[in-house]
Scaffold this motif. Structure first.
Motif, PDB file in Angstrom:
ATOM      1  N   TYR B 154       0.944  -1.198  -0.049  1.00 28.69           N
ATOM      2  CA  TYR B 154       0.075   0.058  -0.007  1.00 28.69           C
ATOM      3  C   TYR B 154       1.091   1.189   0.007  1.00 28.69           C
ATOM      4  CZ  TYR B 154      -3.653  -3.327   1.504  1.00 28.69           C
ATOM      5  OH  TYR B 154      -4.436  -4.542   1.579  1.00 28.69           O
ATOM      6  N   THR B 201       1.016   7.924 -10.036  1.00 32.91           N
ATOM      7  CA  THR B 201       0.797   6.751  -9.004  1.00 32.91           C
ATOM      8  C   THR B 201       0.595   5.368  -9.863  1.00 32.91           C
ATOM      9  OG1 THR B 201      -0.176   8.484  -7.685  1.00 32.91           O
ATOM     10  CG2 THR B 201      -0.212   6.080  -7.163  1.00 32.91           C
ATOM     11  N   ALA B 202      -0.052   5.491 -10.932  1.00 33.70           N
ATOM     12  CA  ALA B 202      -0.222   4.136 -11.717  1.00 33.70           C
ATOM     13  C   ALA B 202       1.059   3.773 -12.229  1.00 33.70           C
ATOM     14  CB  ALA B 202      -1.378   4.342 -12.745  1.00 33.70           C
ATOM     15  N   LYS B 204       4.156   3.977 -11.084  1.00 34.02           N
ATOM     16  CA  LYS B 204       4.763   3.654  -9.854  1.00 34.02           C
ATOM     17  C   LYS B 204       4.084   2.190  -9.457  1.00 34.02           C
ATOM     18  CE  LYS B 204       6.230   8.137  -8.734  1.00 34.02           C
ATOM     19  NZ  LYS B 204       5.437   9.461  -8.019  1.00 34.02           N
ATOM     20  N   CYS B 205       2.827   2.131  -9.676  1.00 39.01           N
ATOM     21  CA  CYS B 205       2.125   1.134  -8.850  1.00 39.01           C
ATOM     22  C   CYS B 205       2.452  -0.111  -9.878  1.00 39.01           C
ATOM     23  CB  CYS B 205       0.436   1.227  -9.293  1.00 39.01           C
ATOM     24  SG  CYS B 205      -0.558  -0.104  -8.729  1.00 39.01           S
ATOM     25  N   GLN B 206       2.472   0.093 -11.240  1.00 42.34           N
ATOM     26  CA  GLN B 206       2.905  -0.951 -12.498  1.00 42.34           C
ATOM     27  C   GLN B 206       4.395  -1.395 -12.032  1.00 42.34           C
ATOM     28  OE1 GLN B 206       5.112  -0.577 -14.610  1.00 42.34           O
ATOM     29  NE2 GLN B 206       4.532  -2.125 -16.403  1.00 42.34           N
ATOM     30  N   VAL B 222      -3.789  -1.618 -14.694  1.00 42.80           N
ATOM     31  CA  VAL B 222      -3.734  -0.990 -13.362  1.00 42.80           C
ATOM     32  C   VAL B 222      -5.003  -0.178 -13.378  1.00 42.80           C
ATOM     33  CG1 VAL B 222      -2.563   0.463 -11.680  1.00 42.80           C
ATOM     34  CG2 VAL B 222      -1.210  -1.048 -13.007  1.00 42.80           C
ATOM     35  N   ALA B 249      -1.483   3.525  -3.986  1.00 46.97           N
ATOM     36  CA  ALA B 249      -1.380   2.421  -4.930  1.00 46.97           C
ATOM     37  C   ALA B 249      -1.393   1.105  -4.167  1.00 46.97           C
ATOM     38  CB  ALA B 249       0.249   2.693  -5.522  1.00 46.97           C
ATOM     39  N   VAL B 251      -1.192  -2.850  -4.446  1.00 46.95           N
ATOM     40  CA  VAL B 251      -0.786  -4.222  -5.098  1.00 46.95           C
ATOM     41  C   VAL B 251      -1.011  -5.351  -4.202  1.00 46.95           C
ATOM     42  CG1 VAL B 251       1.226  -5.372  -6.171  1.00 46.95           C
ATOM     43  CG2 VAL B 251       0.937  -3.131  -6.625  1.00 46.95           C
ATOM     44  N   ALA B 260      -3.799  -4.703  -8.841  1.00 43.23           N
ATOM     45  CA  ALA B 260      -3.066  -3.364  -9.073  1.00 43.23           C
ATOM     46  C   ALA B 260      -4.059  -2.429  -9.243  1.00 43.23           C
ATOM     47  CB  ALA B 260      -2.133  -3.484 -10.213  1.00 43.23           C
ATOM     48  N   VAL B 262      -5.107   1.851  -8.238  1.00 44.08           N
ATOM     49  CA  VAL B 262      -4.707   3.366  -7.780  1.00 44.08           C
ATOM     50  C   VAL B 262      -6.063   4.102  -7.497  1.00 44.08           C
ATOM     51  CG1 VAL B 262      -3.734   5.541  -8.533  1.00 44.08           C
ATOM     52  CG2 VAL B 262      -2.548   3.401  -8.812  1.00 44.08           C
TER      53      VAL B 262
END
Lengths: 424, 424
Positions: B154, B201-202, B204-206, B222, B249, B251, B260, B262
């Motif tokens: 998170y 943010t997406a 980075k989430c990926q 995502v 974010a 995951v 995944a 955001v």
């Protein structure tokens, strides 16, 4: 080809390492791209091995044979204590085996000697598990913040102490009650002295200081004060003033000199360290390039500690025998700050007879010593006996405060020695 | 011998890297045991170079010449964007140079291709600065937690969004006001869409999802929702219910599939992530061996980002050309969870006319869809128009809630579409 790992000691931490290497070798290979294989376990108490599926792993009681075995590339020393741990590690390093240890006490006393042996043999000596258990703080300080000059580190590094102080703060208990319960629940060692007197935290403080400043810091250079004198009254006054009390390891660079100290401190409630409760640990770092960073997690326990040991093994496996994968090299010694020269704010809990003029006498002495008061709480009248007077000072030099307290505690209106806590 | 570093781009981040390499090379050598030397800078706008002391450093506008120069062992791509950044990186990798980049968008779109080129050439591709700036989170996930299977991550990964939400929460401001001020103060990019719509943010989430599960995750996989619909009313109701709103974010490993996403979420006030205010970032990780860990720091800004870039350079220098210093290798693809299948608790802000029976109608529809209500706040009567009704649901499947809301929003007592936020 898999890297062979030999584990010496299958107790709490060793058992966790064995379990992790057995259960997660596939995911380690997928994520880190290296095969790490547990090949040998040496444990004096064969009964401890019953809980593990050690198919294909050579087991026995002879640690020296494990070290000598050519299939073992990485030796994990997980028996703790000074001897025979130190001899095992030196033997392994001299046999050109990489070594991973969780032994903070050994490192605090003999770190330079062990690192020199690793360097001389061109092998690695790693100890992520020695500080803050499952938090990869050694890696963060050494590698993640490699670009930085470290200005200061503030660490909550002993889960037992943080558990005790948290319960005192949030459940209104006294020190002795919480300690008893911590021992009953198996959170605290018996005897708990290493924890509650601050020495365990001092070992970690010494390791961090050496690491941050690439220099030898003797354990004796670390000022140590435990939490046994903290009362529920202190915790409650602190809360009223907007603080929580934490046992902190503090390492700072003060104009090139090193400050290394362990003591309970008042942490402002809005600081992230104040939110670190119960058995959790955290390390707050201030550095010149990255500015503030914080690392939080479980500082002890079988599996979190195993996480750190296995991360070290994986690192060694990834890094291979790169010729410049140097272990830690110590630079020149640096001066150590005396606790008397520390500058900061202080919490004072005076226990005084409720007579006219007490505050005046106390403040006069403080004033003479250049200590000025920022705020004050006086307990309501107590017909039975003495009352608490709590004061927060402005920034002052510790030696000035200590001089003042010598005189204050001699006043006939003062019932018992004043309790002093430092403020973060 | 010093490792030669070439920096392409002397803007915000590149300039920070140049400053750090010049100012801290001595302390880096002392702490990490390696010499890292800035040898080349390529920058189209020569005027940008005036602020640095570049004695002994070759400067010019030709990035390709920098890449080809035999003295450059590590190429830092710090120009951002897709092209020409991608071509520069591929050219460098194919010339067997190690590459360090802070380019999260490029990695989110072309990570696998770039990693494959690094692997094929036996060189390193590192990107600590691409996620959470000065926090060494890539290192923690990849190395510090190498022993662990990651259960969930998170992250508060966009400083602009966290700054806006913090000010809305603690200063009572509306979204538009705080955004304007953030732009004025230079905290937010112009246009700020990449930040506030959640796309930054997406990215980075990926990257985190790919890294945690050693698999390719497409950016389209995502789920993304920004913070533009969060109102001061939402923030205030959340606070009343014991939560703060953060853009997260998320995951997760859900039985082998990857979640995944955001979106803004209600975080319990006692959770450490709730204490992460203003422009700070933090990443909370749950994993099987270490359990919970958290990493906190500055997610953006010249120097924190430079700290991460230089750490990568130092790592490459320390690791040397170890044959198994493999960059990231992707395993087989994993199924991706649809947002409709996510299970969780939800915050609903209905805007309804204050008529008898409204709550009954709403609750009947929720009940039919197996959504049950944990708590409810109804705004006091408002003679001027519709009122807010805020509900917290028990755990439910998102698709069931969405079905219910389709019917609820058709009710003639409902004034505008219901605002939904997920609860951590």
């Amino acid at each position: 080809m898999a890297i062979g790992v030999g584990v010496i000691g299958a107790g709490t931490v060793g058992g966790g390492v064995i379990k992790t290497l057995i259960a997660n070798s596939e995911s380690i290979a997928a994520r880190a791209g290296v095969d790490v294989a547990l090949t040998h376990v040496a444990e004096l108490d064969a009964g401890r091995l019953g809980e593990f599926d050690l198919t294909g792993v050579q087991t026995g009681s002879d640690a020296e044979a494990l070290i000598e075995n050519p299939d073992v590339a990485v030796v994990c020393e997980l028996i703790g204590g000074i001897e025979p741990a130190k001899s095992f590690i030196l033997k392994a390093l001299n046999a050109k085996k990489h070594v991973v240890t969780a032994n903070k006490m050994l490192l605090a006393y003999h770190g330079p000697e062990l690192c020199a042996a690793a360097t001389a043999n061109g092998v690695d000596l790693r100890y992520e598990a020695a500080v803050a258990g499952g938090i990869p703080i050694i890696k963060a300080l050494r590698e993640g913040l490699a670009a930085n000059k470290i200005r200061s580190v503030y660490g909550i590094l002993n889960g037992t102490c943080n558990y005790i102080l948290s319960r005192m703060t949030y459940e209104g208990l006294e020190f002795d009650e919480t300690l008893e319960q911590a021992i009953e629940k198996g959170f605290a060692e018996t005897p708990p002295d290493l924890d509650i007197e601050g020495h365990d935290t001092a070992h970690k403080c010494q390791i961090i200081a050496s690491l941050c400043y690439a220099t030898e810091v003797d354990l004796d250079d670390v000022y140590v004060e435990g939490i046994t004198k903290v009362t529920h009254a202190d915790v409650a006054y602190a809360l009223e003033l907007g603080y929580v009390i934490k046992l902190l390891a503090i390492v700072r660079d003060v104009d090139g000199a090193i400050e290394a100290r362990v003591h309970p401190a008042l942490v402002p409630q809005e600081h992230l360290l104040a939110a670190v409760r119960n058995e959790f640990n955290a390390v707050y770092v201030q550095s010149d390039v990255a500015d503030a960073t914080l690392y939080y997690g479980r500082g002890a326990g079988r599996m979190p500690t195993a996480s750190a040991v296995v991360a070290d093994i994986v690192d060694i496996a990834c890094r291979g025998h790169a010729p410049n994968a140097a272990p830690f090299v110590y630079g020149p010694r640096r001066p150590i700050c005396d606790i008397g020269n520390v500058q900061g704010r202080y919490y004072l809990r005076l226990t005084a007879y409720d007579k006219p003029g007490v505050l005046g006498k106390v403040c006069t002495i403080l004033g003479k010593n250049n200590v000025s008061i920022a705020s004050c709480i006086q307990q309501e009248e107590n017909k039975e006996g003495p009352v608490h007077v709590v004061m927060m000072t402005h920034e002052t030099v510790e030696s000035a405060l200590r001089n003042a307290l010598k005189d204050i505690d001699k006043l006939d209106v003062i019932y018992e020695p004043t309790h002093v806590l430092r403020v973060l």
